[in-house]
Design an enzyme around this catalytic site. Structure first.
Site, PDB file in Angstrom:
ATOM      1  N   GLU A 163       0.823  -1.217   0.000  1.00  0.00           N
ATOM      2  CA  GLU A 163       0.000   0.000   0.000  1.00  0.00           C
ATOM      3  C   GLU A 163       0.854   1.264   0.000  1.00  0.00           C
ATOM      4  OE1 GLU A 163      -2.750  -0.503  -0.979  1.00  0.00           O
ATOM      5  OE2 GLU A 163      -4.256  -1.110   0.496  1.00  0.00           O
ATOM      6  N   THR A 184      -4.778   7.911  -3.403  1.00  0.00           N
ATOM      7  CA  THR A 184      -5.064   7.765  -1.970  1.00  0.00           C
ATOM      8  C   THR A 184      -4.176   8.716  -1.176  1.00  0.00           C
ATOM      9  OG1 THR A 184      -5.689   5.483  -2.345  1.00  0.00           O
ATOM     10  CG2 THR A 184      -5.188   6.080  -0.088  1.00  0.00           C
TER      11      THR A 184
HETATM   12  N1  HSE Z   1      -8.057   3.523   5.038  1.00  0.00           N
HETATM   13  C1  HSE Z   1      -7.535   3.953   3.783  1.00  0.00           C
HETATM   14  C2  HSE Z   1      -7.866   5.421   3.580  1.00  0.00           C
HETATM   15  C3  HSE Z   1      -8.154   3.139   2.690  1.00  0.00           C
HETATM   16  O1  HSE Z   1      -9.018   5.776   3.852  1.00  0.00           O
HETATM   17  O2  HSE Z   1      -7.003   6.191   3.183  1.00  0.00           O
HETATM   18  C4  HSE Z   1      -7.631   3.506   1.333  1.00  0.00           C
HETATM   19  O3  HSE Z   1      -8.191   2.627   0.401  1.00  0.00           O
END
Ligand code: HSE
Length: 311
Positions: free
Chosen positions: A128, A182
């Site tokens: 990630e 993100t």
């Molecule tokens: N928890 C993470 C965010 C998920 O909200 O940034 C990203 O897919």
């Protein structure tokens, strides 16, 4: 050759920022791994929307994961990783997590390493970093395990899986032209929150978990709608989101929120009411009134996580 197939996921579910997610029976990434002579990691991409995904293993979630498995297993070899993308990218449905999860499981199997589930989740969460800059596990954990998965601790990583209630369904509105990173959707979040907000958020999260444990769809929906910290900050990034959320509730959704970092909206519905497509249509109409074109979908939570087999 070892093949692993990992599902799309929806993280946060309203108040559970970075600590809960659910696997979706919606779309899948498939990863094939071949172990070859030499050293290094090679990435090949096919499937939907692959043009924006880097092939450099340092910048690709599957590449980072493959390197981490090699490092932990102290193995020196050449890995050829073919990713068949089925999960749309940049819309909040755990696309990089699906690739990362499938890669962690497939590479570990291909190298004959017996890693625990927690280790696999931890390794997959490293992937990630490629898309969000942070190793969050709330997408990779449900992608690997299926169902709802709550993160009980990050250090050390401890997770708990919960079976989804039988009649729970999700309606989704997936914007086509609002792609985001993100990383950017995390940059808009507040660095600090007040004690009062913290108490409210804890109560909302308790409501979500209580709903899941009791199989109470109304409680799950109400909790999903109740985030006042992360969703509020991100709403500014997505024109039409708040109207589409309101439209979902008016059309009979039990609750709705941004899926992961957005811009997809995930609405909880009760399959017995037969209104999931109506909810999805209502969200699409509201988003489109703001000039945001959408795809819509209806799906169930996926009970099983990643599947791995030999080909
Ligand atoms: N928890 C993470 C965010 C998920 O909200 O940034 C990203 O897919």
């Amino acid at each position: 050759m070892i093949v692993a197939k990992a599902p799309a996921t929806s993280a946060n579910l309203g108040p559970g920022f970075d600590v809960i997610g659910v696997a979706l029976d919606l779309a899948y990434d498939e990863v094939e791994v071949e172990v070859m002579d030499g050293e290094g990691v090679e990435i090949e991409l096919e499937g939907i929307e692959t043009t924006q995904i880097p092939k450099d293993p340092e910048k690709n979630s599957a590449g980072l994961v493959a390197r981490e498995v090699l490092r932990r297993g102290r193995v020196k070899t050449h890995l050829k990783i073919r990713i068949k993308k089925g999960v749309p990218q940049g819309v909040g449905l755990g696309s990089s997590a699906a690739s990362a999860s499938a890669t962690a499981v497939a590479v570990a199997r291909a190298l004959g390493l017996s890693l625990s589930t927690s280790e696999l989740i931890e390794i997959a969460s490293q992937g990630e970093i490629a898309s969000s800059g942070v190793a969050h596990a709330d997408n990779v954990a449900p992608s690997i395990l299926g169902g709802f998965v709550a993160i009980l601790s990050y250090s050390p990583l401890v997770v708990e899986k919960f079976m989804p209630p039988e009649h729970l369904e999700f309606a989704l509105a997936i914007p086509k032209n609002l792609k985001k990173t993100t990383e950017r959707a995390r940059a808009v979040l507040p660095k600090n929150i007040g004690l009062r907000e913290h108490v409210e958020a804890m109560a909302s999260y308790s409501m979500l978990l209580t709903g899941i444990v009791r199989g109470d769809l109304k409680l799950i929906g109400k909790a999903m709608s109740s985030d006042a910290i992360v969703e509020v900050a991100r709403a500014k990034l997505y024109p039409g989101f708040l109207k589409a959320k309101e439209a979902a509730i008016k059309a009979g959704a039990l609750g709705a929120t941004l899926s992961g970092a957005g811009p997809t909206i995930i609405a909880a519905t009760d399959a017995r009411q037969g209104n999931s497509w109506g909810v999805a249509e209502a969200m699409k109409k509201a988003y489109e009134e703001e000039g945001v074109e959408c795809l819509i979908a209806v799906c169930k939570p996926r009970v099983e996580g990643v599947e791995v087999f030999e080909k």
